[in-house]
Design a protein around this motif. Structure first.
Motif, PDB file in Angstrom:
ATOM      1  N   MET A 244      39.655  49.646  45.369  1.00  0.00           N
ATOM      2  CA  MET A 244      39.209  48.322  45.802  1.00  0.00           C
ATOM      3  C   MET A 244      39.023  47.424  44.583  1.00  0.00           C
ATOM      4  SD  MET A 244      36.462  49.500  48.715  1.00  0.00           S
ATOM      5  CE  MET A 244      36.030  47.818  49.128  1.00  0.00           C
ATOM      6  N   PRO A 245      39.232  46.108  44.739  1.00  0.00           N
ATOM      7  CA  PRO A 245      39.093  45.177  43.599  1.00  0.00           C
ATOM      8  C   PRO A 245      37.702  45.271  42.977  1.00  0.00           C
ATOM      9  CG  PRO A 245      40.142  44.081  45.461  1.00  0.00           C
ATOM     10  CD  PRO A 245      39.669  45.406  45.973  1.00  0.00           C
ATOM     11  N   GLY A 246      37.670  45.376  41.663  1.00  0.00           N
ATOM     12  CA  GLY A 246      36.411  45.427  40.934  1.00  0.00           C
ATOM     13  C   GLY A 246      35.721  46.767  40.951  1.00  0.00           C
ATOM     14  N   ARG A 247      36.322  47.802  41.549  1.00  0.00           N
ATOM     15  CA  ARG A 247      35.683  49.120  41.619  1.00  0.00           C
ATOM     16  C   ARG A 247      36.386  50.148  40.735  1.00  0.00           C
ATOM     17  NH1 ARG A 247      31.957  49.615  45.327  1.00  0.00           N
ATOM     18  NH2 ARG A 247      31.146  50.856  43.604  1.00  0.00           N
ATOM     19  N   GLU A 248      37.012  49.646  39.651  1.00  0.00           N
ATOM     20  CA  GLU A 248      37.686  50.570  38.742  1.00  0.00           C
ATOM     21  C   GLU A 248      36.697  51.517  38.063  1.00  0.00           C
ATOM     22  OE1 GLU A 248      37.893  47.319  38.647  1.00  0.00           O
ATOM     23  OE2 GLU A 248      39.944  46.829  39.233  1.00  0.00           O
ATOM     24  N   ASP A 249      35.394  51.121  38.059  1.00  0.00           N
ATOM     25  CA  ASP A 249      34.409  51.988  37.411  1.00  0.00           C
ATOM     26  C   ASP A 249      34.156  53.267  38.188  1.00  0.00           C
ATOM     27  OD1 ASP A 249      33.277  50.729  39.540  1.00  0.00           O
ATOM     28  OD2 ASP A 249      31.557  49.885  38.450  1.00  0.00           O
ATOM     29  N   LEU A 250      34.764  53.411  39.381  1.00  0.00           N
ATOM     30  CA  LEU A 250      34.609  54.639  40.163  1.00  0.00           C
ATOM     31  C   LEU A 250      35.691  55.677  39.859  1.00  0.00           C
ATOM     32  CD1 LEU A 250      33.630  53.218  43.688  1.00  0.00           C
ATOM     33  CD2 LEU A 250      32.128  54.131  41.915  1.00  0.00           C
TER      34      LEU A 250
END
Length: 674
Positions: free
Chosen positions: A280-286
């Motif tokens: 999902m956009p902006g959830r690369e930290d997962l």
């Protein structure tokens, strides 16, 4: 306290000599102009002092706030990590209970015969014996068991206090074509499938533990004759997570394929996988979450929650089931009360500062002189003159409190400096003793040996590089009888002085038993009895023990929980010997140390090592591993060259990363003399 520390008596110089009588006829002097309060030096001193105090108060408050914030976050993370591990243990206990029931049912299903009544009784007993199991199924293919032409397909599940039973054939599909059946009968191991809900489960989400059925005595890779499955409701697993949710905590449970089975977001639960969340956009930290779930390894990641709040999430695998548990901690929740307290403290400090400004204006003259005197004393203290007189200690006002605080601080600093000196001396002594202990430990280990007999040259060499001053690794080789080389390599639990002491005891016991017993397995068995005696510290050692006939090259090996040795053949091929081992020495006496026999052919090298080689880590926390070990050695090297080559390769791999464990390498080479 001595008089020199009680302060000088307060003396105030008179404002001026007493005025004499005016001379007759003298004109009255002009009145002295008063300095306006805003131009007074005293006012300026008070203002600047207030500004300075305000700055110091602000810096102190910020430092306190930063320290309290860091401590609260650290404690919250530690508690979350502990809570996560506790929750995982509960999940592991539940899943392991189901897995044990499944293995018991599978073993019993092929052992009671083909009688349907017996198989049905097993299903009912499985449900009755484990409250975590809601449904159970057994499928036995027709003619799979002796005397059974029809097979057996039966499914039982709980429905409240009653049992619902039906044939698998009545479920409305051909089980032989179902993916879960095809995968189970083709699999060598049991597996957990993804959560599902259908009419047979009453719309409730279940996860199923599937086990292939094999006839008694069949090997694990033999064709399956059916399967056993046990259903566990997701509500049961979610209930185990309830105690670790809320109050700034978010529990998440992911299936073996990464599906979010339990998640605080209702739109995500049972609908999205961890990979979909990370995409999902902006959830690369997962991304670390996805990696940890895919590899079934623990991980810790910092990321943003759905509300934008900073979170730290701990990810732990649930044993070897394939399930993963994650616990997220909200920093904002734990810091909310601290922010409120900090705001209240800031307002109180501001009001106190204003009041102090008003009081300082009224009493600045009375305070200026004592403060200057205390400042002078403090200046001498800062220069190391701790015996300089400290005035006003006996006063009962704030100046006296400040003076006594200075006096207490002075005494504390003097005491701490004395303690620092003592600690430095003690540390120097300890370092000297550790250096001597290291030399003594190194002197206990033998130097390299060489044997020449029957046109054969046998060389034994070893290297030991401890991670600290002293360590727990050791090696030994000696010619206890002509033409026979006895050798051993071992690793003691823990590090430092305790490990070094246990290492010395282990080495002594092994050498004593080697002189009494000729075969390695007997040496280890006798040593296990001696080392278990009076071992109240529960230390232990893994040992590889061997015996080599120098002339023929025949060798015998036995292992007490140690890493298997490496054999470098004359053609350059390397292999790890499939050596079965017994338990480590020190826990309890044992005699189960299987013997391995082989031949060290001409041109071959036998290499023993400790886990400090394979578990050496580089700066990226990657282990050296067995693949690099097998590729490191080169044929034709002597024993000494092989040891040095392997050590250099480990160092090259680790780079600047600190050495985490002792490294020990023992090599025995056998070459034909021309």
């Amino acid at each position: 306290m001595s008089a020199s520390l009680n302060g000088r008596p307060d003396a105030h110089a008179p404002a001026g000599p007493p005025a004499g009588e005016r001379a007759a006829g003298a004109q009255a002097p002009e009145p002295v102009a008063r300095v306006r309060w805003r131009d007074s030096l005293r006012t300026r001193m008070v203002l600047w002092s207030s500004v300075l105090n305000a700055g110091l108060l602000l810096v102190t408050a910020l430092a306190f706030y930063a320290g309290a914030r860091a401590l609260i976050v650290q404690n919250a993370r530690a508690e979350a990590d502990s809570l996560a591990r506790q929750t995982v243990r509960s999940l592991e206990a539940t899943l392991e209970s189901v897995q044990v029931s499944g293995r018991t049912l599978a073993a019993s299903a092929t052992g009671v015969g083909a009688q349907p009544a017996n198989l049905r009784s097993l299903l009912v007993a499985s449900l009755a014996g484990d409250p975590d199991i809601t449904g159970a199924m057994v499928i036995v293919e027709p003619q799979a068991m002796p005397g059974d032409a029809d097979g057996f397909t039966w499914y039982i599940r709980r429905d409240g206090d009653t049992l619902v039973e039906q044939s698998v054939a009545d479920l409305g599909y051909d089980y032989r074509t179902m993916p879960w059946y095809v995968r189970t009968v083709a699999s060598a191991r049991p597996w957990w499938d993804e959560p599902y809900a259908n009419a047979a489960t009453g719309g409730e989400y279940f996860a199923t533990y599937n086990l292939p059925l094999r006839r008694p005595g069949d090997p694990p890779n033999a064709p399956a004759v059916g399967m056993v499955s046990l259903d566990v409701p997701m509500e049961r697993l979610a209930h185990l997570l309830a105690g670790s949710s809320g109050a700034g905590l978010q529990s998440m449970l992911f299936s073996p394929e990464g599906l979010a089975v339990v998640h605080p977001d209702a739109d995500t639960q049972m609908r999205r996988s961890a990979a979909e969340l990370a995409a999902m956009p902006g959830r690369e930290d997962l991304a670390p979450l996805v990696q940890a779930i895919a590899t079934h390894t623990p991980a810790t990641l910092d990321h943003r929650g759905l509300d934008g709040d900073a979170r730290r999430t701990v990810v732990l695998p649930v044993a070897d089931s394939g399930w993963s548990y994650a616990l997220g901690v909200s920093e904002r929740y734990f810091l909310h009360r601290l922010d409120r307290i900090a705001l209240a403290v800031a307002l109180a400090g501001l009001l106190t500062l204003l009041l102090a400004l008003w009081l300082a204006r009224r009493y600045s003259h009375a305070l200026a002189v004592p403060i200057e005197q205390l400042t002078d004393s403090a200046h001498h203290f800062s220069q190391g003159d701790f015996d300089y007189p400290l005035p006003h200690v006996q006063r009962d006002d704030e100046v006296g409190v400040m003076a006594r605080a200075f006096d207490a601080a002075r005494g504390s600093i003097k005491g701490q400096l004395h303690e620092i000196g003592q600690m430095a001396s003690a540390r120097q002594k300890l370092e000297s003793e550790l250096s001597i202990a290291r030399d003594i430990q190194q002197s206990m280990l033998p130097a390299g040996r060489a044997f020449d007999t029957a046109h054969m040259h046998v060389e034994a060499h070893a290297l030991l590089e401890p991670a600290s001053e002293v360590g727990g690794d050791f090696y030994q080789f000696s010619e206890l009888e002509p033409g026979v080389l006895w050798f051993a390599i071992g690793d003691v639990s823990d590090k430092g002085i305790p490990a070094a002491l246990f290492m010395a005891r282990t080495l002594t016991v092994l050498e004593q038993q080697a002189r009494r017993h000729g075969s390695p397995e007997k040496i280890l068995a006798a040593a296990s009895v001696r080392l278990a005696e009076n071992n109240e510290t529960c230390m232990f050692a893994t040992v590889l023990c061997g015996r080599l006939d120098v002339a023929s090259g025949r060798f015998r090996l036995a292992s007490a929980g140690h890493e298997p040795p490496l054999l470098l053949h004359a053609d350059g091929r390397s292999e790890l010997l499939s050596l079965e081992g017994g338990g480590p020495l020190g826990f309890e006496p044992g005699d189960d140390f299987p013997l391995y026999e082989g031949v060290l052919a001409a041109g071959s090298t036998l290499v023993g090592y400790t886990d400090g080689v394979t578990e050496a880590f580089d700066a990226q926390d990657r282990a050296y591993g067995t693949e690099r070990l097998l590729a490191a050695l080169v044929r034709g090297d002597s024993a000494e060259a092989a040891c040095q080559r392997l050590l250099d390769d480990v160092r090259r791999f680790a780079g600047d990363a600190p050495q985490s464990d002792d490294i020990t390498i023992l090599a025995i080479s056998r070459q034909r003399e021309d």
